[in-house]
Design an enzyme around this catalytic site. Structure first.
Site, PDB file in Angstrom:
ATOM      1  CB  ILE A 199      -0.936   0.003   1.232  1.00  0.00           C
ATOM      2  CG1 ILE A 199      -1.908  -1.185   1.176  1.00  0.00           C
ATOM      3  CG2 ILE A 199      -1.696   1.328   1.319  1.00  0.00           C
ATOM      4  CD1 ILE A 199      -2.918  -1.149   0.045  1.00  0.00           C
ATOM      5  CE  LYS A 200       4.061   4.584  -5.034  1.00  0.00           C
ATOM      6  NZ  LYS A 200       4.181   4.790  -6.484  1.00  0.00           N
ATOM      7  CB  ILE A 201       0.980   5.749   2.663  1.00  0.00           C
ATOM      8  CG1 ILE A 201      -0.094   4.652   2.726  1.00  0.00           C
ATOM      9  CG2 ILE A 201       0.592   6.929   3.541  1.00  0.00           C
ATOM     10  CD1 ILE A 201      -0.222   3.982   4.085  1.00  0.00           C
TER      11      ILE A 201
END
Length: 334
Positions: free
Chosen positions: A142-144
């Site tokens: 998950i890219k944050i």
């Protein structure tokens, strides 16, 4: 020391030579039909890349499928659009995972970059959609964005939910230190965007060795190895193959198809530049930010480049996600 070993073995191309330095190659694109020839381990996407791919006729079926899903699941138009966009991101990711053996990075809506709880909620929703497609959460990052809130959300996702996070839009040492302390799976320090800022502000020309983006990634890599952090350093955002070669040996590099093509069609040798043992001797002394929000914010604010590039990156990704929302909304209402 590593130069002769780069020449001992002849590789078919520079891409294979890069992989032989120990660096895992990742494809930075949403255009999954273009990446198989590079045999990358993983792939990364972002709203801008998905938007670019979504405009191609080849991917019309994915959009239609996401639109139908959104219509069924949402109670009103806003819900339908949000669900359809999430579904579209996951459909692209699922298709990419049929091409790459490793993991895909899927980005949380950048408009949530300053909301920890909303980021966690969105990440869980994305993972749920992947699991409905039969994809294990182990194959998804998950890219944050690497804001204070984003790093705190990443820590919670890793610790409480065993969800792997890729902290992106990372431009400063403070961000990198906090990310390692949060025990995230992977960080994406940007190289080319740092170079852009320095070229614009100084008017100077940089070589691969003096490139401020390359120097930034090297210092982060050295620090992580010196202090035994397991977080993967994945250099991102490249302007030329010189930057890529200057980081040969780093854990991961995510590279656009254009630059992957350049490496594939070149037979120039690639020497291993970074290695864990040398890094341990060169890394700086340990510092801490994870439990000190004022200190983190002050350090980030002191770095004009990182402050400006983080803000600009969030604005750009937010604008592209809004465009994607509008595209999907028009299709739902058609």
């Amino acid at each position: 020391m590593s130069e002769p070993s780069a020449k001992k073995q002849k590789f078919a191309n520079s891409l294979e030579a890069l992989k032989a330095t120990g660096t895992t190659v990742v494809a930075d694109t949403g255009d999954f039909e273009s990446i198989a020839k590079f045999t990358p381990q993983d792939a990364t996407t972002n709203p801008s890349l998905i938007l670019a791919a979504a405009k191609q006729q080849a991917y019309a079926k994915l959009i239609d499928s996401a639109v139908q899903y959104g219509k069924k699941q949402g109670q009103n138009i806003d819900e339908q659009v949000e669900i359809a966009v999430d579904k579209l991101l996951v459909e692209f990711g699922t298709a990419i995972l049929k091409v790459v053996p490793g993991r895909v990075s899927t980005e949380v809506d950048a408009r949530l970059s300053f909301d920890k709880d909303a980021t966690v909620k969105k990440a869980l929703e994305i993972i749920k959609l992947y699991e409905a497609e039969g994809i294990s959460k182990d194959r998804v990052l998950i890219k944050i964005a690497s804001t204070w809130e984003g790093i705190q959300a990443a820590q919670e996702l890793e610790k409480e939910h065993d969800i792997h996070v890729n902290l992106t839009l990372l431009f400063s040492f403070a961000q990198a230190v906090a990310a390692a302390e949060a025990n995230v799976t992977l960080i994406s320090p940007f190289v080319g965007r740092i170079l852009d800022w320095y070229k614009a502000s100084t008017g100077e020309t940089y070589t691969a060795e003096t490139d401020p983006g390359v120097i930034s990634v090297k210092s982060i890599y050295n620090y992580y190895k010196k202090h035994g952090y397991n977080t993967i350093v994945m250099g991102a955002s490249f302007r030329n193959v010189g930057e890529i070669k200057a980081l040969a040996g780093v854990d991961f590099l995510t590279i656009s198809p254009k630059l992957l093509d350049e490496l594939l069609s070149s037979d120039e040798p690639v020497a291993k530049i970074l290695d864990p043992e040398s890094a341990k001797a060169e890394g700086s002394e340990r510092v801490s930010f994870i439990n000190d929000e004022p200190k983190f914010r002050f350090e980030l604010n002191e770095d004009a480049m990182a402050t400006e590039k983080l803000s600009e990156g969030i604005r750009k990704f937010s604008a592209d996600i809004v465009t994607l929302f509008d595209l999907i909304k028009a299709k739902i209402q058609a």
